[in-house]
Design a protein around this motif. Sequence first.
Motif, PDB file in Angstrom:
ATOM      1  N   SER A  35       0.819  -1.139  -0.021  1.00 40.89           N
ATOM      2  CA  SER A  35      -0.342  -0.022  -0.055  1.00 40.89           C
ATOM      3  C   SER A  35       0.768   1.084  -0.091  1.00 40.89           C
ATOM      4  O   SER A  35       0.542   1.962  -0.827  1.00 40.89           O
ATOM      5  CB  SER A  35      -0.822   0.048   1.152  1.00 40.89           C
ATOM      6  OG  SER A  35      -1.787   1.207   1.298  1.00 40.89           O
ATOM      7  N   ARG A  36       1.842   1.110   0.925  1.00 40.14           N
ATOM      8  CA  ARG A  36       2.798   2.509   0.989  1.00 40.14           C
ATOM      9  C   ARG A  36       3.456   2.529  -0.426  1.00 40.14           C
ATOM     10  O   ARG A  36       3.823   3.923  -0.706  1.00 40.14           O
ATOM     11  CB  ARG A  36       3.626   2.209   2.416  1.00 40.14           C
ATOM     12  CG  ARG A  36       2.947   2.446   3.589  1.00 40.14           C
ATOM     13  CD  ARG A  36       3.549   2.400   4.756  1.00 40.14           C
ATOM     14  NE  ARG A  36       2.849   2.662   6.068  1.00 40.14           N
ATOM     15  CZ  ARG A  36       3.442   2.387   7.068  1.00 40.14           C
ATOM     16  NH1 ARG A  36       4.811   1.901   7.318  1.00 40.14           N
ATOM     17  NH2 ARG A  36       2.534   2.667   8.111  1.00 40.14           N
ATOM     18  N   LEU A  37       4.062   1.610  -0.911  1.00 43.21           N
ATOM     19  CA  LEU A  37       4.877   1.717  -1.835  1.00 43.21           C
ATOM     20  C   LEU A  37       3.902   2.050  -3.195  1.00 43.21           C
ATOM     21  O   LEU A  37       4.109   3.030  -4.149  1.00 43.21           O
ATOM     22  CB  LEU A  37       5.610   0.418  -2.497  1.00 43.21           C
ATOM     23  CG  LEU A  37       6.694  -0.022  -1.679  1.00 43.21           C
ATOM     24  CD1 LEU A  37       6.997  -1.376  -1.787  1.00 43.21           C
ATOM     25  CD2 LEU A  37       7.715   0.888  -1.817  1.00 43.21           C
ATOM     26  N   THR A  38       2.546   1.611  -3.320  1.00 43.35           N
ATOM     27  CA  THR A  38       1.889   2.103  -4.389  1.00 43.35           C
ATOM     28  C   THR A  38       1.449   3.522  -4.278  1.00 43.35           C
ATOM     29  O   THR A  38       1.477   3.978  -5.300  1.00 43.35           O
ATOM     30  CB  THR A  38       0.535   1.172  -4.409  1.00 43.35           C
ATOM     31  OG1 THR A  38       0.691  -0.080  -4.353  1.00 43.35           O
ATOM     32  CG2 THR A  38      -0.497   1.478  -5.326  1.00 43.35           C
ATOM     33  N   SER A  39       1.346   3.944  -3.011  1.00 48.91           N
ATOM     34  CA  SER A  39       0.836   5.598  -3.094  1.00 48.91           C
ATOM     35  C   SER A  39       2.252   6.215  -3.391  1.00 48.91           C
ATOM     36  O   SER A  39       1.938   7.365  -3.832  1.00 48.91           O
ATOM     37  CB  SER A  39       0.466   5.815  -1.671  1.00 48.91           C
ATOM     38  OG  SER A  39       1.292   5.396  -0.624  1.00 48.91           O
ATOM     39  N   ARG A  40       3.262   5.675  -3.226  1.00 43.69           N
ATOM     40  CA  ARG A  40       4.503   6.532  -3.449  1.00 43.69           C
ATOM     41  C   ARG A  40       4.778   6.551  -4.850  1.00 43.69           C
ATOM     42  O   ARG A  40       5.165   7.292  -5.437  1.00 43.69           O
ATOM     43  CB  ARG A  40       5.841   5.883  -2.876  1.00 43.69           C
ATOM     44  CG  ARG A  40       5.766   6.500  -1.445  1.00 43.69           C
ATOM     45  CD  ARG A  40       7.027   5.762  -0.553  1.00 43.69           C
ATOM     46  NE  ARG A  40       8.348   6.020  -1.009  1.00 43.69           N
ATOM     47  CZ  ARG A  40       9.171   5.536  -0.909  1.00 43.69           C
ATOM     48  NH1 ARG A  40       9.448   4.349  -0.103  1.00 43.69           N
ATOM     49  NH2 ARG A  40      10.392   5.768  -1.280  1.00 43.69           N
ATOM     50  N   VAL A  41       4.465   5.371  -5.470  1.00 43.54           N
ATOM     51  CA  VAL A  41       4.544   5.192  -6.852  1.00 43.54           C
ATOM     52  C   VAL A  41       3.752   6.309  -7.728  1.00 43.54           C
ATOM     53  O   VAL A  41       3.870   7.088  -8.691  1.00 43.54           O
ATOM     54  CB  VAL A  41       4.636   3.809  -7.603  1.00 43.54           C
ATOM     55  CG1 VAL A  41       4.540   3.748  -9.171  1.00 43.54           C
ATOM     56  CG2 VAL A  41       5.663   2.969  -7.122  1.00 43.54           C
ATOM     57  N   LYS A  42       2.279   6.335  -7.255  1.00 48.54           N
ATOM     58  CA  LYS A  42       1.413   6.997  -7.806  1.00 48.54           C
ATOM     59  C   LYS A  42       1.520   8.585  -7.626  1.00 48.54           C
ATOM     60  O   LYS A  42       1.431   9.464  -8.533  1.00 48.54           O
ATOM     61  CB  LYS A  42      -0.194   6.667  -6.980  1.00 48.54           C
ATOM     62  CG  LYS A  42      -0.717   5.447  -7.575  1.00 48.54           C
ATOM     63  CD  LYS A  42      -2.090   5.262  -7.137  1.00 48.54           C
ATOM     64  CE  LYS A  42      -2.608   4.043  -7.583  1.00 48.54           C
ATOM     65  NZ  LYS A  42      -4.202   3.848  -6.845  1.00 48.54           N
TER      66      LYS A  42
END
Length: 90
Positions: free
Chosen positions: A77-84
Amino acid sequence: MANTSSAKKAVRKIARRTSVNRARRSQMRTFLRKVEEAIASGDAAAAAQALNTAAPILMRAAQRGVIHKNTASRKVSRLTSRVKALASAG
């Protein structure tokens, strides 16, 4: 040291399981590092590609008991938000 045959077998099983888990944990960390490096470089496409590769490996590690399910979900979740955020900024 183990005295009974069942205890000796348990020691062998634990050693095998430890080595397998160590390999899985190492693989997971490698793919997490690749995502982190892609985010740090600022390349949104590479970061998204790295995340798509790393997410199933993280979830598989959770499924196999290497890490907790919630830990894997939190990391993805945290990586996804950072990539977005990287993709929308660039």
